[in-house]
Design an enzyme around this catalytic site. Structure first.
Site, PDB file in Angstrom:
ATOM      1  N   GLN A 159      15.745  21.686  77.010  1.00 42.43           N
ATOM      2  CA  GLN A 159      15.312  22.926  77.983  1.00 42.43           C
ATOM      3  C   GLN A 159      15.050  24.190  77.597  1.00 42.43           C
ATOM      4  OE1 GLN A 159      18.599  22.514  80.996  1.00 42.43           O
ATOM      5  NE2 GLN A 159      16.850  22.899  83.098  1.00 42.43           N
ATOM      6  N   TYR A 165      33.327  19.274  75.944  1.00 45.93           N
ATOM      7  CA  TYR A 165      31.912  20.192  76.384  1.00 45.93           C
ATOM      8  C   TYR A 165      32.916  21.710  76.016  1.00 45.93           C
ATOM      9  CZ  TYR A 165      28.164  22.842  77.335  1.00 45.93           C
ATOM     10  OH  TYR A 165      27.005  23.543  77.953  1.00 45.93           O
ATOM     11  N   GLY A 175      17.081  23.468  67.339  1.00 49.28           N
ATOM     12  CA  GLY A 175      17.493  22.543  68.772  1.00 49.28           C
ATOM     13  C   GLY A 175      16.220  23.605  69.667  1.00 49.28           C
ATOM     14  N   ARG A 230      14.071  16.374  66.464  1.00 49.32           N
ATOM     15  CA  ARG A 230      12.616  15.956  67.302  1.00 49.32           C
ATOM     16  C   ARG A 230      12.334  16.002  67.474  1.00 49.32           C
ATOM     17  NH1 ARG A 230      12.966  15.976  72.941  1.00 49.32           N
ATOM     18  NH2 ARG A 230      15.109  17.591  72.922  1.00 49.32           N
TER      19      ARG A 230
HETATM   20  N1  LIG Z   1      21.182  23.741  80.280  1.00 47.95           N
HETATM   21  C1  LIG Z   1      22.171  24.564  80.630  1.00 47.95           C
HETATM   22  O1  LIG Z   1      21.904  24.631  81.653  1.00 47.95           O
HETATM   23  C2  LIG Z   1      22.795  25.554  79.927  1.00 47.95           C
HETATM   24  C3  LIG Z   1      24.103  25.895  80.400  1.00 47.95           C
HETATM   25  C4  LIG Z   1      25.016  27.031  79.253  1.00 47.95           C
HETATM   26  C5  LIG Z   1      25.406  26.599  77.804  1.00 47.95           C
HETATM   27  N2  LIG Z   1      23.876  25.807  77.304  1.00 47.95           N
HETATM   28  C6  LIG Z   1      23.480  25.625  76.203  1.00 47.95           C
HETATM   29  O2  LIG Z   1      22.835  26.082  75.776  1.00 47.95           O
HETATM   30  C7  LIG Z   1      22.122  25.342  73.855  1.00 47.95           C
HETATM   31  C8  LIG Z   1      21.336  24.738  74.007  1.00 47.95           C
HETATM   32  O3  LIG Z   1      21.430  23.957  75.890  1.00 47.95           O
HETATM   33  P1  LIG Z   1      19.756  23.252  76.525  1.00 47.95           P
HETATM   34  O4  LIG Z   1      19.688  22.899  77.542  1.00 47.95           O
HETATM   35  O5  LIG Z   1      18.999  23.600  76.174  1.00 47.95           O
HETATM   36  O6  LIG Z   1      20.402  21.787  75.738  1.00 47.95           O
HETATM   37  P2  LIG Z   1      19.019  20.098  75.732  1.00 47.95           P
HETATM   38  O7  LIG Z   1      20.137  18.897  75.095  1.00 47.95           O
HETATM   39  O8  LIG Z   1      18.037  20.273  76.175  1.00 47.95           O
HETATM   40  O9  LIG Z   1      18.865  20.798  73.675  1.00 47.95           O
HETATM   41  C9  LIG Z   1      19.072  20.684  72.839  1.00 47.95           C
HETATM   42  C10 LIG Z   1      18.376  20.149  71.747  1.00 47.95           C
HETATM   43  O10 LIG Z   1      19.314  19.863  70.690  1.00 47.95           O
HETATM   44  C11 LIG Z   1      18.844  19.008  69.373  1.00 47.95           C
HETATM   45  N3  LIG Z   1      19.219  18.616  68.679  1.00 47.95           N
HETATM   46  C12 LIG Z   1      20.713  17.711  68.882  1.00 47.95           C
HETATM   47  N4  LIG Z   1      21.191  17.614  68.290  1.00 47.95           N
HETATM   48  C13 LIG Z   1      20.436  18.279  66.882  1.00 47.95           C
HETATM   49  C14 LIG Z   1      20.877  17.972  65.711  1.00 47.95           C
HETATM   50  N5  LIG Z   1      22.043  17.320  64.999  1.00 47.95           N
HETATM   51  N6  LIG Z   1      19.840  18.938  65.345  1.00 47.95           N
HETATM   52  C15 LIG Z   1      18.651  20.049  65.411  1.00 47.95           C
HETATM   53  N7  LIG Z   1      18.671  19.569  66.543  1.00 47.95           N
HETATM   54  C16 LIG Z   1      19.701  18.471  67.602  1.00 47.95           C
HETATM   55  C17 LIG Z   1      17.870  17.952  70.402  1.00 47.95           C
HETATM   56  O11 LIG Z   1      17.098  16.735  70.057  1.00 47.95           O
HETATM   57  C18 LIG Z   1      17.338  19.150  71.652  1.00 47.95           C
HETATM   58  O12 LIG Z   1      16.107  19.325  71.460  1.00 47.95           O
HETATM   59  C19 LIG Z   1      23.119  24.515  73.683  1.00 47.95           C
HETATM   60  O13 LIG Z   1      24.508  24.784  73.352  1.00 47.95           O
HETATM   61  C20 LIG Z   1      23.690  24.283  75.245  1.00 47.95           C
HETATM   62  O14 LIG Z   1      25.615  24.019  75.806  1.00 47.95           O
HETATM   63  C21 LIG Z   1      22.942  25.052  78.196  1.00 47.95           C
END
Ligand SMILES: NC(=O)c1ccc[n+]([C@@H]2O[C@H](COP(=O)([O-])OP(=O)(O)OC[C@H]3O[C@@H](n4cnc5c(N)ncnc54)[C@H](O)[C@@H]3O)[C@@H](O)[C@H]2O)c1
Length: 313
Positions: free
Chosen positions: A13, A143, A9, A37
């Site tokens: 972000q 979630y 992933g 992707r």
């Molecule tokens: N951004 C935040 O504010 C935040 C806050 C708390 C926790 N988190 C956690 O941190 C982690 C990353 O979050 P983020 O904000 O970067 O999310 P994001 O949605 O920006 O990125 C997730 C990535 O996972 C990829 N993805 C989706 N399905 C997939 C699959 N089957 N196989 C491989 N890749 C796949 C997507 O293409 C994407 O690039 C997550 O577990 C999220 O729950 C994020």
């Protein structure tokens, strides 16, 4: 021996900035980015990339063997707002990807795992102010339910199978390199983009909704710090509370006005208000401070400065 790291992933972000930071630290050839992707140009150009579906155990196992991976960061997930629209898809992705990685640890195919949890593990019955590490946790979102289950499984794999899995409950993350991916705190990134491009922003949360937030540099630093600390110091094997700042949409708008005098904000709460209302407004992170010396550096004032400077055309 040089370790070999896999980020799953990596185009999201957090994954984008985490990959760049790990490549700086360990050398680009030792840090393999993967996602379903392709990502931004600066990520794709910075080192090796593999297309990988995190729910496909065989494909994951093959990449781990090929690159002799010792450490995995699992960042693939469906986030809070999107998960409410596709509950079963969210559950399948969030849980199966975690099981795949934990099972690699159980089979001794990797040494160390990072998996992020979230403030979404808490729920409407959790005390909202300075929410403690251990408290009532009755998440009311798809979630949040997946994150709470994930935490329990991480702790179980650590105790039962000795899997060295480490985790942080990230608050809402604010960053300028990559847009957020469908969370409830996304407004705190969108607002800076709109302030610069249009001078106005319509917020999907109410003006007084206070939520815990963090600038991305702090989140990345915390992640690297937790992964480097000695095993004995990682006393929480579910997930660590982590805090930096808490603010409301009205307060972020006030900060922006210090830089863009005519900035205007209006409010049109949607389904994400109910999600935000179920979460804490501030977090007690004393356990992370004691166990591995966590200390945030960014508050709302310097976050706003960084965001506007870096996003300015
Ligand atoms: N951004 C935040 O504010 C935040 C806050 C708390 C926790 N988190 C956690 O941190 C982690 C990353 O979050 P983020 O904000 O970067 O999310 P994001 O949605 O920006 O990125 C997730 C990535 O996972 C990829 N993805 C989706 N399905 C997939 C699959 N089957 N196989 C491989 N890749 C796949 C997507 O293409 C994407 O690039 C997550 O577990 C999220 O729950 C994020």
């Amino acid at each position: 021996m040089q370790k070999s790291i896999l980020i799953i992933g990596a185009c999201g972000q957090i994954g984008t900035e985490l990959t760049l930071a790990l490549r700086d630290k360990h050398g680009k050839e030792n840090v393999i980015a993967s996602d379903i992707r392709e990502g931004s140009e600066n990520l794709m150009d910075s080192g090796p990339f593999e297309v990988l579906d995190a729910t496909d155990y065989d494909a994951l196992e093959e990449i781990v063997a090929y690159y002799e991976i010792s450490e995995v960061y699992l960042m693939a997930a469906m986030l809070s707002a999107t998960a409410e629209k596709f509950p079963m898809r969210a559950w399948n992705l969030n849980m199966n990807s975690l099981f795949n990685v934990l099972n690699l640890g159980k089979e001794k195919k990797v040494d160390k795992i990072f998996w992020p949890s979230s403030i979404a593990v808490f729920g409407p019955n959790t005390p909202k102010e300075h929410t403690l590490q251990s408290t009532i946790m009755e998440p009311s979102t798809v979630y949040g339910i997946s994150k709470q289950s994930g935490e329990r499984w991480c702790e179980y794999y650590y105790h039962k199978f000795g899997v060295d899995v480490r985790s942080i409950r990230y608050p809402g993350l604010i960053s300028w390199k990559t847009m957020p991916g469908g969370g409830t705190t996304d407004y705190a990134v969108e607002i800076y983009h709109k302030a610069l491009s249009e001078g106005t922003y319509t917020c999907f949360l109410k003006e007084d909704t206070e939520l815990p937030m963090m600038f991305m540099d702090d989140a990345i630093r915390a992640t690297l710090q937790l992964m480097e600390v000695d095993k004995e110091n990682v006393k929480v094997r579910a997930s660590y509370n982590l805090a930096a700042m808490s603010f409301t949409p009205a307060q972020i708008a006030e900060q922006i006005k210090k830089h863009i005098k005519d900035f205007k904000i209006s409010y049109k709460p949607d389904f994400r208000q109910a999600i935000a209302d179920s979460w804490p407004s501030s977090i007690d992170d004393s356990k992370a401070r004691t166990d591995w010396g966590w200390q945030a550096r960014f508050d709302l004032e310097n976050t706003t400065k960084e965001m506007l400077e870096n996003l300015a055309p």
